[in-house]
Design a protein around this motif. Structure first.
Motif, short mmCIF file in Angstrom:
data_model
loop_
_atom_site.label_atom_id
_atom_site.label_comp_id
_atom_site.label_asym_id
_atom_site.label_seq_id
_atom_site.Cartn_x
_atom_site.Cartn_y
_atom_site.Cartn_z
N VAL A 33 0.89 -1.03 -0.02
CA VAL A 33 -0.08 -0.03 0.00
C VAL A 33 0.90 1.23 0.16
CG1 VAL A 33 -1.78 1.29 1.22
CG2 VAL A 33 -1.81 -1.21 1.42
N GLN A 34 1.91 1.31 0.87
CA GLN A 34 2.81 2.36 0.73
C GLN A 34 3.60 2.48 -0.42
OE1 GLN A 34 3.57 4.18 3.72
NE2 GLN A 34 5.65 5.18 2.94
N ASP A 35 3.83 1.40 -1.19
CA ASP A 35 4.59 1.74 -2.38
C ASP A 35 3.44 2.33 -3.32
OD1 ASP A 35 6.72 0.50 -1.34
OD2 ASP A 35 6.32 -1.52 -2.25
N ALA A 36 2.35 1.59 -3.29
CA ALA A 36 1.51 2.45 -4.50
C ALA A 36 1.23 3.78 -4.21
CB ALA A 36 0.00 1.72 -4.30
N ALA A 95 4.26 5.67 -5.43
CA ALA A 95 4.16 6.04 -6.71
C ALA A 95 3.33 7.03 -7.50
CB ALA A 95 3.98 4.37 -7.47
N ARG A 96 2.35 7.39 -6.60
CA ARG A 96 1.30 8.20 -7.12
C ARG A 96 1.85 9.64 -6.46
NH1 ARG A 96 -0.37 3.27 -7.13
NH2 ARG A 96 -1.93 2.48 -8.62
N THR A 97 2.50 9.72 -5.66
CA THR A 97 3.00 10.96 -5.15
C THR A 97 4.42 11.35 -5.29
OG1 THR A 97 1.48 10.23 -3.11
CG2 THR A 97 2.77 12.23 -2.74
N PRO A 98 4.59 11.70 -6.45
CA PRO A 98 6.18 11.79 -6.98
C PRO A 98 6.93 12.96 -6.21
CG PRO A 98 4.74 13.01 -8.50
CD PRO A 98 3.80 12.07 -7.52
N ALA A 146 3.22 -4.60 11.20
CA ALA A 146 2.81 -4.68 10.08
C ALA A 146 2.93 -3.46 9.31
CB ALA A 146 1.37 -4.82 10.05
N LEU A 147 3.39 -2.34 9.81
CA LEU A 147 3.45 -0.96 8.81
C LEU A 147 4.76 -0.70 8.49
CD1 LEU A 147 1.90 1.35 11.60
CD2 LEU A 147 0.57 0.29 9.56
N PRO A 148 5.08 -0.19 7.23
CA PRO A 148 6.45 0.18 6.64
C PRO A 148 7.30 0.93 7.88
CG PRO A 148 4.74 0.73 5.32
CD PRO A 148 4.02 0.59 6.52
#
Length: 218
Positions: A75-78, A81-84, A114-116
């Motif tokens: 989720v963090q990666d997604a 990727a949408r917050t450049p 479970a969180l980044p």
């Protein structure tokens, strides 16, 4: 009043002492970047159907990951990727630290493992929603409202005007996003988080981060 309703009211309260008062939801970067103050309402409404959509869907996906015992790393990666813009990502992770500190005290069952390592604010809000029993629909509306209310509150400090006027703008922004609430609340797969970016806002944020004199961090 139900416990989830109380949680939503708590998290949407700008007086919550997590440091959110140091952020303007892009309002100060926009004004210092040259946006006329008279376009502030349009900015709030535009964010409600772009960047706030990304934040809301990210929070919902993180909520789902926690509820199903999964990891929110994807989720963090997604979200990233949408917050450049690095400035926007840094501001979000800084806010997340404040929310995480709050969550550890109020909801010790929060699965921090479970969180980044450096979660964004939306991921932490999603995790809080999971352990506090906040429904996905309420979480979406919370994220959208909070962004609009933060921007409106910042404007009153930067370009003072009638608070009644800016309150109407918050309602307008929430109304603009309302048709998307159900679809955002149904997000479970990080891959379907909307890629509704706002390049101009990202550019303003990057420029703002280099200023020596500013009232808000972002």
């Amino acid at each position: 009043m139900s416990a989830p309703s109380l949680v939503a009211m708590l998290l949407a309260d700008a007086r919550l002492p997590t440091g959110a008062h140091a952020y303007s939801a892009g309002m100060e970067p926009a004004l210092t970047g040259g946006m006329p103050p008279d376009q502030a309402r349009e900015l709030l409404c535009a964010r409600a159907v772009t960047t706030s959509q990304v934040e809301a869907a990210t929070a919902v996906a993180a909520r789902h990951a926690v509820l199903t015992g999964g990891s929110s790393a994807a989720v963090q990666d997604a979200w990233a990727a949408r917050t450049p813009a690095p400035a926007v990502r840094d501001a979000s992770t800084a806010q997340a630290r404040g929310y995480l500190r709050l969550a550890r005290r109020l909801w010790p069952e929060l699965p921090v493992g479970a969180l980044p390592a450096r979660p964004c604010r939306a991921v932490v809000l999603g995790a809080i929603a999971a352990v506090a029993g906040l429904p996905a629909v309420d979480l979406v509306r919370l994220v959208i409202y909070d962004d609009a209310a933060t921007g409106a509150a910042a404007l009153l400090k930067l370009e003072p005007r009638d608070p009644v006027e800016t309150t109407g703008w918050i309602l307008d922004a929430c109304a603009a996003a309302e048709p998307t609430v159900a679809s955002l609340a149904a997000v479970t797969d990080p891959a379907v988080v909307p890629a509704a970016g706002a390049p101009h806002s990202e550019m303003w944020a990057q420029t703002h981060a280099r200023l020596n004199q500013r009232l808000f961090r972002a």
